[in-house]
Scaffold this motif. Structure first.
Motif, PDB file in Angstrom:
ATOM      1  N   ARG A   1       0.835  -1.210   0.000  1.00 19.60           N
ATOM      2  CA  ARG A   1       0.000   0.000   0.000  1.00 19.60           C
ATOM      3  C   ARG A   1       0.868   1.257   0.000  1.00 19.60           C
ATOM      4  NH1 ARG A   1      -3.123  -3.257   3.239  1.00 19.60           N
ATOM      5  NH2 ARG A   1      -2.233  -2.471   5.171  1.00 19.60           N
ATOM      6  N   GLU A   2       1.951   1.244   0.784  1.00 18.81           N
ATOM      7  CA  GLU A   2       2.859   2.399   0.825  1.00 18.81           C
ATOM      8  C   GLU A   2       3.466   2.681  -0.545  1.00 18.81           C
ATOM      9  OE1 GLU A   2       5.830   1.692   3.797  1.00 18.81           O
ATOM     10  OE2 GLU A   2       4.348   1.608   5.416  1.00 18.81           O
ATOM     11  N   ALA A   3       3.756   1.621  -1.294  1.00 13.45           N
ATOM     12  CA  ALA A   3       4.402   1.783  -2.602  1.00 13.45           C
ATOM     13  C   ALA A   3       3.520   2.517  -3.599  1.00 13.45           C
ATOM     14  CB  ALA A   3       4.797   0.419  -3.161  1.00 13.45           C
ATOM     15  N   ILE A   4       2.211   2.453  -3.412  1.00 11.08           N
ATOM     16  CA  ILE A   4       1.307   3.092  -4.377  1.00 11.08           C
ATOM     17  C   ILE A   4       0.640   4.353  -3.842  1.00 11.08           C
ATOM     18  CG2 ILE A   4       0.862   0.960  -5.654  1.00 11.08           C
ATOM     19  CD1 ILE A   4      -1.841   0.785  -4.178  1.00 11.08           C
ATOM     20  N   THR A   5       1.055   4.816  -2.667  1.00  7.50           N
ATOM     21  CA  THR A   5       0.434   6.016  -2.105  1.00  7.50           C
ATOM     22  C   THR A   5       1.025   7.275  -2.720  1.00  7.50           C
ATOM     23  OG1 THR A   5       1.997   6.101  -0.271  1.00  7.50           O
ATOM     24  CG2 THR A   5      -0.091   4.962   0.123  1.00  7.50           C
ATOM     25  N   GLU A   6       0.235   8.322  -2.662  1.00  3.10           N
ATOM     26  CA  GLU A   6       0.678   9.628  -3.139  1.00  3.10           C
ATOM     27  C   GLU A   6      -0.014  10.671  -2.275  1.00  3.10           C
ATOM     28  OE1 GLU A   6       1.180  12.052  -7.325  1.00  3.10           O
ATOM     29  OE2 GLU A   6       0.184  10.114  -7.309  1.00  3.10           O
ATOM     30  N   LYS A   7       0.769  11.295  -1.396  1.00  2.00           N
ATOM     31  CA  LYS A   7       0.236  12.324  -0.497  1.00  2.00           C
ATOM     32  C   LYS A   7       1.009  13.606  -0.736  1.00  2.00           C
ATOM     33  CE  LYS A   7      -0.809   8.902   3.003  1.00  2.00           C
ATOM     34  NZ  LYS A   7      -0.419   8.301   4.262  1.00  2.00           N
ATOM     35  N   GLY A   8       0.439  14.458  -1.547  1.00  2.00           N
ATOM     36  CA  GLY A   8       1.130  15.702  -1.876  1.00  2.00           C
ATOM     37  C   GLY A   8       2.414  15.413  -2.630  1.00  2.00           C
ATOM     38  N   LYS A   9       3.536  15.900  -2.097  1.00  3.04           N
ATOM     39  CA  LYS A   9       4.820  15.663  -2.750  1.00  3.04           C
ATOM     40  C   LYS A   9       5.439  14.336  -2.328  1.00  3.04           C
ATOM     41  CE  LYS A   9       5.999  20.422  -3.648  1.00  3.04           C
ATOM     42  NZ  LYS A   9       7.033  21.429  -3.675  1.00  3.04           N
ATOM     43  N   GLU A  10       4.883  13.721  -1.321  1.00  4.86           N
ATOM     44  CA  GLU A  10       5.406  12.432  -0.845  1.00  4.86           C
ATOM     45  C   GLU A  10       4.764  11.297  -1.643  1.00  4.86           C
ATOM     46  OE1 GLU A  10       5.396  10.062   3.327  1.00  4.86           O
ATOM     47  OE2 GLU A  10       5.652  12.232   3.421  1.00  4.86           O
ATOM     48  N   LYS A  11       5.603  10.507  -2.294  1.00  5.78           N
ATOM     49  CA  LYS A  11       5.094   9.447  -3.159  1.00  5.78           C
ATOM     50  C   LYS A  11       5.717   8.115  -2.782  1.00  5.78           C
ATOM     51  CE  LYS A  11       4.403  12.518  -7.091  1.00  5.78           C
ATOM     52  NZ  LYS A  11       4.675  12.744  -8.493  1.00  5.78           N
ATOM     53  N   GLY A  12       4.945   7.057  -2.969  1.00  8.76           N
ATOM     54  CA  GLY A  12       5.449   5.713  -2.748  1.00  8.76           C
ATOM     55  C   GLY A  12       6.440   5.314  -3.826  1.00  8.76           C
TER      56      GLY A  12
END
Length: 145
Positions: free
Chosen positions: A115-126
């Motif tokens: 799940r972390e690998a495909i997350t995208e939160k603002g400028k923070e990407k998996g």
């Protein structure tokens, strides 16, 4: 089916991801093809491996020996399997303590990493999102043409 002591058999296609993501799914009997492995692990579901062909035997070996998220029932379609063997591996993978509990915890840990690998939160990407961004940039760069 209630009261008949018989399970449901789906002869054709079944919504595998929906089944695997259901809270009542405790294990997955799989041929250990890579797509099925990823789907099972992304849902945090440990596996009972029954490799049939190609790379599946290598996959189940890795899942059992290196990752600790599976038990192997048997290999190939020619094997004769007893009800006692099936019962044994189901009991192992469904244990609330011991190996079954460890397998479930490891599968859930892997699911969190996926799940972390495909997350995208603002400028923070998996890591997967970053890798796709890098690929697209490389393809679109003037040097690539």
């Amino acid at each position: 089916m209630r009261g008949t002591k018989r399970g449901l058999l789906v002869h054709k296609w079944g919504p595998q991801l929906e089944i695997l993501s259901h809270t009542s799914t405790g294990a997955f009997l799989s041929h250990c093809g890579w797509n099925s492995v990823l789907e099972s692990l992304s849902c945090g579901v440990p596996m009972i491996g029954w490799p049939l062909a190609a790379e599946q035997a290598y996959n189940v070996k890795m899942l059992v020996e290196e990752m600790g998220v599976a038990v192997e029932l048997t290999r190939t379609v020619e094997t004769v399997i007893s009800g006692e063997q099936v019962k044994k591996v189901i009991e192992i993978v469904m244990e609330q303590e011991g190996k079954g509990k460890e397998m479930k915890e490891k599968a859930n840990e892997i699911a969190a990493h996926l799940r972390e690998a495909i997350t995208e939160k603002g400028k923070e990407k998996g890591s997967l999102v970053r890798a796709m961004d890098d690929l697209v940039r490389a393809i679109l760069s003037p040097k690539a043409k």
